[in-house]
Design a protein around this motif. Sequence first.
Motif, PDB file in Angstrom:
ATOM      1  N   GLU A  64       0.829  -1.210   0.000  1.00 32.06           N
ATOM      2  CA  GLU A  64       0.000   0.000   0.000  1.00 32.06           C
ATOM      3  C   GLU A  64       0.864   1.261   0.000  1.00 32.06           C
ATOM      4  OE1 GLU A  64      -2.740   1.881   3.368  1.00 32.06           O
ATOM      5  OE2 GLU A  64      -3.472  -0.061   2.642  1.00 32.06           O
ATOM      6  N   GLN A  65       1.872   1.296   0.859  1.00 33.25           N
ATOM      7  CA  GLN A  65       2.773   2.461   0.895  1.00 33.25           C
ATOM      8  C   GLN A  65       3.525   2.620  -0.422  1.00 33.25           C
ATOM      9  OE1 GLN A  65       5.484   2.269   4.172  1.00 33.25           O
ATOM     10  NE2 GLN A  65       3.862   2.317   5.722  1.00 33.25           N
ATOM     11  N   VAL A  91       9.481  -4.822  -2.041  1.00 38.93           N
ATOM     12  CA  VAL A  91       8.285  -4.520  -2.826  1.00 38.93           C
ATOM     13  C   VAL A  91       8.763  -3.773  -4.067  1.00 38.93           C
ATOM     14  CG1 VAL A  91       6.028  -3.415  -2.844  1.00 38.93           C
ATOM     15  CG2 VAL A  91       6.956  -4.297  -0.708  1.00 38.93           C
ATOM     16  N   GLU A  92       8.279  -4.191  -5.236  1.00 36.89           N
ATOM     17  CA  GLU A  92       8.781  -3.571  -6.465  1.00 36.89           C
ATOM     18  C   GLU A  92       7.729  -3.565  -7.559  1.00 36.89           C
ATOM     19  OE1 GLU A  92      11.269  -7.103  -8.538  1.00 36.89           O
ATOM     20  OE2 GLU A  92      12.116  -6.332  -6.674  1.00 36.89           O
ATOM     21  N   ASN A  93       7.947  -2.670  -8.519  1.00 39.64           N
ATOM     22  CA  ASN A  93       7.159  -2.668  -9.751  1.00 39.64           C
ATOM     23  C   ASN A  93       8.152  -2.786 -10.905  1.00 39.64           C
ATOM     24  OD1 ASN A  93       8.224  -0.076 -10.127  1.00 39.64           O
ATOM     25  ND2 ASN A  93       6.320   0.976  -9.671  1.00 39.64           N
ATOM     26  N   ASP A  94       7.742  -2.406 -12.100  1.00 37.88           N
ATOM     27  CA  ASP A  94       8.638  -2.527 -13.244  1.00 37.88           C
ATOM     28  C   ASP A  94       9.776  -1.517 -13.220  1.00 37.88           C
ATOM     29  OD1 ASP A  94       7.143  -4.592 -14.299  1.00 37.88           O
ATOM     30  OD2 ASP A  94       5.872  -3.258 -15.476  1.00 37.88           O
ATOM     31  N   LYS A  96      10.891   0.478  -9.956  1.00 35.70           N
ATOM     32  CA  LYS A  96      11.529   0.734  -8.653  1.00 35.70           C
ATOM     33  C   LYS A  96      11.407  -0.495  -7.761  1.00 35.70           C
ATOM     34  CE  LYS A  96      12.221   5.261  -9.025  1.00 35.70           C
ATOM     35  NZ  LYS A  96      13.497   5.879  -8.955  1.00 35.70           N
ATOM     36  N   ALA A  97      12.302  -0.585  -6.799  1.00 37.53           N
ATOM     37  CA  ALA A  97      12.243  -1.636  -5.782  1.00 37.53           C
ATOM     38  C   ALA A  97      12.648  -1.017  -4.445  1.00 37.53           C
ATOM     39  CB  ALA A  97      13.176  -2.782  -6.134  1.00 37.53           C
ATOM     40  N   TRP A  98      11.885  -1.324  -3.407  1.00 36.98           N
ATOM     41  CA  TRP A  98      12.149  -0.797  -2.068  1.00 36.98           C
ATOM     42  C   TRP A  98      12.148  -1.921  -1.055  1.00 36.98           C
ATOM     43  CZ3 TRP A  98      12.361   4.179   0.347  1.00 36.98           C
ATOM     44  CH2 TRP A  98      12.529   5.222  -0.559  1.00 36.98           C
ATOM     45  N   PHE A  99      13.045  -1.788  -0.074  1.00 36.65           N
ATOM     46  CA  PHE A  99      13.046  -2.688   1.065  1.00 36.65           C
ATOM     47  C   PHE A  99      12.013  -2.210   2.076  1.00 36.65           C
ATOM     48  CE2 PHE A  99      17.475  -3.192  -0.419  1.00 36.65           C
ATOM     49  CZ  PHE A  99      17.468  -4.565  -0.595  1.00 36.65           C
ATOM     50  N   ALA A 100      11.434  -3.146   2.801  1.00 38.81           N
ATOM     51  CA  ALA A 100      10.510  -2.819   3.881  1.00 38.81           C
ATOM     52  C   ALA A 100      10.933  -3.602   5.127  1.00 38.81           C
ATOM     53  CB  ALA A 100       9.083  -3.186   3.488  1.00 38.81           C
ATOM     54  N   ASN A 101      10.601  -3.061   6.289  1.00 36.61           N
ATOM     55  CA  ASN A 101      10.939  -3.770   7.523  1.00 36.61           C
ATOM     56  C   ASN A 101       9.855  -4.805   7.839  1.00 36.61           C
ATOM     57  OD1 ASN A 101       8.826  -2.308   8.612  1.00 36.61           O
ATOM     58  ND2 ASN A 101      10.121  -1.028   9.911  1.00 36.61           N
ATOM     59  N   HIS A 102       9.999  -5.506   8.954  1.00 37.89           N
ATOM     60  CA  HIS A 102       9.056  -6.578   9.291  1.00 37.89           C
ATOM     61  C   HIS A 102       7.666  -6.053   9.657  1.00 37.89           C
ATOM     62  CE1 HIS A 102      10.606  -5.394  13.210  1.00 37.89           C
ATOM     63  NE2 HIS A 102       9.518  -5.909  13.734  1.00 37.89           N
ATOM     64  N   GLN A 103       7.532  -4.734   9.846  1.00 34.09           N
ATOM     65  CA  GLN A 103       6.225  -4.139  10.122  1.00 34.09           C
ATOM     66  C   GLN A 103       5.563  -3.596   8.861  1.00 34.09           C
ATOM     67  OE1 GLN A 103       7.764  -1.319  12.824  1.00 34.09           O
ATOM     68  NE2 GLN A 103       7.598  -2.685  14.618  1.00 34.09           N
ATOM     69  N   GLY A 104       6.274  -3.623   7.728  1.00 35.19           N
ATOM     70  CA  GLY A 104       5.717  -3.153   6.474  1.00 35.19           C
ATOM     71  C   GLY A 104       6.033  -1.708   6.141  1.00 35.19           C
ATOM     72  N   ARG A 105       6.911  -1.069   6.893  1.00 35.56           N
ATOM     73  CA  ARG A 105       7.283   0.315   6.607  1.00 35.56           C
ATOM     74  C   ARG A 105       8.420   0.326   5.592  1.00 35.56           C
ATOM     75  NH1 ARG A 105      11.011   3.662   8.990  1.00 35.56           N
ATOM     76  NH2 ARG A 105      11.393   2.097  10.578  1.00 35.56           N
TER      77      ARG A 105
END
Length: 133
Positions: A64-65, A91-94, A96-105
């Motif tokens: 969602e974020q 979490v990624e799309n075509d 960008k890719a981002w890391f998230a922590n175990h809480q989803g931030r």
Amino acid sequence: MSLFARQPALNAHRWMGIFLGGLLFLVCLSGTLVVFNQEFERWEQADIPEFNGVTPVAVGRAVEQFVKRYPQATEHYHVVFPSSGIPRLVVENDHKAWFANHQGRLLEAEQFPWSKMLVDMHYYLHLPSTWGC
């Protein structure tokens, strides 16, 4: 045919062998190092927290974020769950890719230029880019 007429051909053959031998060495060396690609990616961003599991709520929050942050059109969204190879949530799309922590931030963008250069060098030294991707 005299010895002087053969010398340019022998020189060309020698330099061609040196060039192809060097190219083959780079393909083999990069292939050996690509085996450790996941470890190199983890080293390049060592400050990202690692964990073994993640809840569905955290994954939903991360997606969602990510969608709110990058609303541009894309054909795919991917979630890479923590595993033994890379114990991180991505979490990624075509684009960008981002890391998230175990809480989803969301934490920071995925950046591993050396690992990507190594993989690209191995793939594209022996295969055209249309075959090697």
